[in-house]
Design an enzyme around this catalytic site. Structure first.
Site, mmCIF file in Angstrom:
data_model
loop_
_atom_site.group_PDB
_atom_site.id
_atom_site.type_symbol
_atom_site.label_atom_id
_atom_site.label_comp_id
_atom_site.label_asym_id
_atom_site.label_seq_id
_atom_site.Cartn_x
_atom_site.Cartn_y
_atom_site.Cartn_z
ATOM 1 N N TYR A 6 0.838 -1.210 0.000
ATOM 2 C CA TYR A 6 0.000 0.000 0.000
ATOM 3 C C TYR A 6 0.873 1.261 0.000
ATOM 4 O O TYR A 6 0.630 2.211 -0.761
ATOM 5 C CB TYR A 6 -0.881 -0.055 1.246
ATOM 6 C CG TYR A 6 -1.915 1.029 1.383
ATOM 7 C CD1 TYR A 6 -3.116 0.969 0.672
ATOM 8 C CD2 TYR A 6 -1.719 2.100 2.253
ATOM 9 C CE1 TYR A 6 -4.075 1.951 0.828
ATOM 10 C CE2 TYR A 6 -2.678 3.080 2.419
ATOM 11 C CZ TYR A 6 -3.860 3.013 1.710
ATOM 12 O OH TYR A 6 -4.813 3.980 1.860
ATOM 13 N N ILE A 12 -8.997 7.784 8.533
ATOM 14 C CA ILE A 12 -10.358 8.278 8.284
ATOM 15 C C ILE A 12 -11.380 7.158 8.520
ATOM 16 O O ILE A 12 -11.149 6.008 8.127
ATOM 17 C CB ILE A 12 -10.483 8.765 6.807
ATOM 18 C CG1 ILE A 12 -9.362 9.749 6.434
ATOM 19 C CG2 ILE A 12 -11.857 9.385 6.555
ATOM 20 C CD1 ILE A 12 -9.312 11.041 7.213
#
Ligand code: NAP
Length: 246
Positions: free
Chosen positions: A154, A187
């Site tokens: 990632y 988030i």
């Protein structure tokens, strides 16, 4: 305001992408959202967008597949008109420490999170050249700036997306097209919903503002970067992370 603009948001059916799509639509933009396979979520998002009185449509398209992106980009410009704003937001995680990470875990994350942005940008490149204006907004991550154990795939994709964005920013600067990155921190979305309590409290303790962010925090910045008036910011990476990565 984004009245009359046409925006494409990949991964616009859930989480951060959906918040961006809704925020754009609330400001009057017509919006195409791309999703991978969750048709129910995409239909719900499409209905919520249409309820805001704009033109909107959900398109099933795997952004890692170049030919699918080519077909969908053509279809979107035919159905909604030339694209003003492209948001490359679709992303996945396949977290594992490197010894446990399979080749496919690495390839799949690179294919969606990095090559997906190339596939969409390339297939809308001539659209932006013809328009001589545009906004490309790529959703990277603070992980691409600072690395994270268990997220080598990632982090590589998100760091790569930053290099890609700066190159596109330089290529298209002469055509009045900006290309910027938003780097979210931690988030609250489906992507972070299954984190264990230990990881969650580690993050929360290390975020100076003391709490996770909301998808709307990212959407606010995306809407700002999408404005015609915001034409002198390009090649930038803006963190929205509560100070996590200062
Ligand atoms: P999410 O809630 O898991 O939503 C992902 C969205 O991407 C869904 O709409 C999904 O569609 C779509 N998608 C996934 N793979 C796709 C593919 N191959 N082709 C087309 N669409 C695809 O994720 P999120 O948390 O909102 O994250 C959005 C972006 O922000 C990602 O790039 C992520 O890396 C980045 N980000 C998130 C955080 C965070 O804390 N959440 C932090 C930093 C960066 P389906 O529903 O059909 O699968």
């Amino acid at each position: 305001m984004l009245k009359g603009k046409t925006a494409v948001v990949t991964g616009g059916s859930r989480g951060i992408g959906k918040a961006i799509a809704l925020h754009f639509a609330a400001q009057g933009a017509n919006v195409a959202i791309l999703y991978a396979g969750n048709t129910a979520a995409a239909q719900t998002a499409e209905e919520e967008l249409l309820a805001l009185g704009v033109r909107a449509k959900a398109y099933q398209c795997d952004v890692s597949d170049f030919e699918s992106c080519k077909t969908i980009c053509k279809q979107i410009t035919q159905e909604l008109g030339p694209v003003d704003i492209l948001v490359n937001n679709a992303g996945i995680v396949r977290d594992k420490l490197v010894p446990l990470m399979k080749e496919d875990d690495f390839d799949a994350v690179l294919a969606t999170n990095l090559k997906g942005a190339f596939n969409m940008t390339k297939n809308l490149y001539s659209n932006f050249i013809r328009k001589k204006s545009g906004r490309i907004i790529n959703i990277t991550s603070v992980v691409g700036l600072m690395g994270n154990p268990g997220q080598a795939n990632y982090a590589a994709a998100k760091a790569g997306l930053i290099g890609f964005s700066k190159s596109v920013a330089k290529e298209l600067a002469g055509k009045n097209v900006t290309c910027n990155c938003i780097a979210p921190g931690f988030i609250e979305t489906d992507m972070t919903a299954n984190l264990d309590e230990k990881t969650r409290s580690f993050y929360e303790q290390n975020i100076p503002l003391g709490h996770m962010g909301q998808a709307a925090d990212i959407a606010n910045l995306a809407a700002f970067l999408g404005l015609d008036a915001v034409g002198y910011i390009t090649g930038e990476v803006i963190r929205v992370d509560g100070g996590l990565c200062m």
